[in-house]
Design an enzyme around this catalytic site. Structure first.
Site, PDB file in Angstrom:
ATOM      1  N   HIS A 165     -14.785   7.773   2.266  1.00  0.00           N
ATOM      2  CA  HIS A 165     -15.712   6.762   1.711  1.00  0.00           C
ATOM      3  C   HIS A 165     -15.303   5.336   2.062  1.00  0.00           C
ATOM      4  CE1 HIS A 165     -18.185   9.414  -0.929  1.00  0.00           C
ATOM      5  NE2 HIS A 165     -17.179  10.219  -0.657  1.00  0.00           N
ATOM      6  N   ASP A 372     -15.553  -3.231   4.196  1.00  0.00           N
ATOM      7  CA  ASP A 372     -16.064  -2.282   3.194  1.00  0.00           C
ATOM      8  C   ASP A 372     -16.602  -1.056   3.915  1.00  0.00           C
ATOM      9  OD1 ASP A 372     -16.787  -1.346   0.710  1.00  0.00           O
ATOM     10  OD2 ASP A 372     -17.798  -3.188   0.109  1.00  0.00           O
TER      11      ASP A 372
END
Ligand code: F6P
Length: 477
Positions: A165, A372
């Site tokens: 993730h 991110d």
């Protein structure tokens, strides 16, 4: 019936210690929220850490555990020392900064690898206890990087998927980890390794090729008699749920109240877990620069920054809180007037409806991480804007930037770029705002969290592990 076994550090619910005793809450964060839409108790089992279960009262513990099992979960309980080594130290003081290319955040002394291995083995054992032939095992995120190989050793024929993730950095960054071969070998226990973007997948392929001396130019890799595939599966949000929230009367009323209490001021909103990867200090400096250069009027602009507390036991997170508070105070000291404070800073988590009302009230949504994996806040914002308005300013270093091309993309390291882009967003004519939002909404709507899970799992179901033989041998296939 074959089932899906989800394995993640976090369960969909977490036990938190409170003054009135421990309570069960929904876990925050993209992974937990996203997978909640995929988890169907009965058809899936979710293995994970239940949070801070208090020592002592055995009855109270048993009651909490039963409640957690009621969510279709199998809790893996950890001692305080195990949480320290596994979660705080190795996962969040070593792996997190390296995967986000922030080598400067690694502490000088770091001990805990043995504990990390030990906890990984507990997760693997929980999978083995749960597994039935034909089940799909889906392991999530950097905390559990060793788990696929540990499960493979115990269940050679299982179909195992892994999804990361967070970003996977360039090889020369990943190589800084002393235990780099062990980590890559851990991941290679899976049949399919998924990433948010093709760039992260390419970084992993190059790293695996060089660290494990794999032959061949491109994946799938031939590895220990199996084929290991890698691929990009950009995660989405539960678009239907956010759309519903954006249309709900209570949420619209809350957004209208926000507008009313802010007078005619334009609202710039930021919502992040308080993490040094999110770029909050530079974002604040960009807002200051915007005022300084006269690109926006501090009397007519208000920024609401919600910083959700996170990993508070880790030093780097205490430090980022201090820096953020100091900057907010300084900028407000410079630009407040008797009737306006330009930066409103909230340090707490909000209920989903409150978050949705901020998304809906924002003239400009600022999502400017320095790095991110994906950033689901950007997608939630778009999904909530049923009114087709609002401007998204998005960091080019968020995985979401690869998809959300109609956002205003910025380099978050350049405060000048961010300042000018926020000012441009504030001044953007309505037809351009609507044009951009319409396109963003189409993409976020089509690539929602269900689409993400379906595409990963159908790819995994094609895995060439020996599960069919296993099922046939049992006469159930
Ligand atoms: O992968 C990153 C992630 O797991 C996100 O899903 C989530 O936003 C965040 O980290 C949660 O962090 P933690 O579990 O440490 O609270």
């Amino acid at each position: 019936m074959s089932r899906l076994i989800i394995v993640a550090n976090r369960l969909p619910v977490t036990v938190r210690a409170g003054e009135a005793g421990p309570r069960i809450e929904y876990s925050p964060g993209g992974l937990a929220v996203g997978l909640r839409g995929v988890h169907r108790p009965g058809e899936s089992v979710w293995i994970g850490w239940p949070g801070e279960i208090p020592e002592g009262d055995a009855n109270a513990r048993a009651k909490l555990m039963n409640e957690i099992r009621g969510f279709g979960c199998k809790p893996v309980t950890l001692t305080a020392d195990q949480v320290h080594d596994f979660y705080e130290t190795v996962a969040n003081e070593l792996l997190w900064p390296v995967l986000h290319s922030r080598l400067d955040k690694i502490p000088l002394r770091l001990k805990g690898w043995e504990g990390f291995r030990e906890v990984s083995a507990l997760f693997a054992r929980a999978v083995v206890e749960t597994y039935r032939p034909g089940d799909l095992v889906w392991v999530h995120d950097y905390h559990l990087a060793l788990v696929p190989q540990m499960v493979r050793e115990l269940l050679p024929n299982a179909r195992i998927g892994f999804f990361l993730h967070v970003p996977f950095p360039p090889e020369e960054v990943f190589r800084c980890i002393a235990e780099r071969e062990e980590l890559v070998t851990g991941l290679m226990g899976a049949d399919l390794i998924g990433f948010h973007t093709p760039g992260y997948a390419a970084n992993f392929q190059a790293t695996a090729r060089s660290l494990l001396r794999l032959e061949g130019g491109s994946a799938p890799f031939a590895w220990q008699g199996r084929r290991v595939r890698t691929g990009a599966f950009p995660m989405g949000v539960d678009t239907a749920v956010w759309t519903q929230r954006g249309a709900a009367a209570e949420v619209r009323e809350m957004a209208a109240t926000l507008h009313a209490t802010n007078g005619c001021r334009r609202l710039v909103v930021g919502i992040d877990r308080l993490d040094y990867t999110k770029g909050i200090p530079r974002r604040l400096l960009a807002i200051e620069e915007m005022f300084e250069r006269g690109l926006a009027d501090p009397g007519e602009t208000r920024m609401i920054q919600v910083s959700v507390p996170s990993r508070e036991a880790v030093d780097a997170y205490q430090e980022i809180r201090r820096v953020t508070d100091e900057l907010t105070g300084r900028i407000n000291g410079l630009y407040s007037t008797v009737d306006n404070v330009p930066i409103h800073s909230l340090y707490r988590s909000l209920a989903a409806d409150e978050v949705a009302s901020l998304y809906l009230a924002a003239d400009v949504m600022l999502v400017t991480p320095l790095r991110d994996g994906m950033n689901l806040v950007a997608k939630e914002f778009v999904a909530t804007r049923v009114d087709g308005d609002g401007v998204l300013v998005l960091s080019e270093f968020a995985g979401a930037a690869a998809e959300l091309r109609e956002a205003l993309l910025v380099n978050p390291y350049s405060t000048a770029d961010v300042a000018a882009t926020v000012a441009r967003a504030l001044a953007m004519p309505v037809h351009e705002r609507r044009w951009r939002m319409e396109r963003l909404r189409m993409r976020v709507g089509a690539n929602d969290v269900k689409h993400w899970a379906d595409s990963f799992l159908s790819e995994l179901a094609r895995a060439e592990a020996g599960y069919q033989q296993e099922v046939a041998a049992l006469g159930t296939g």
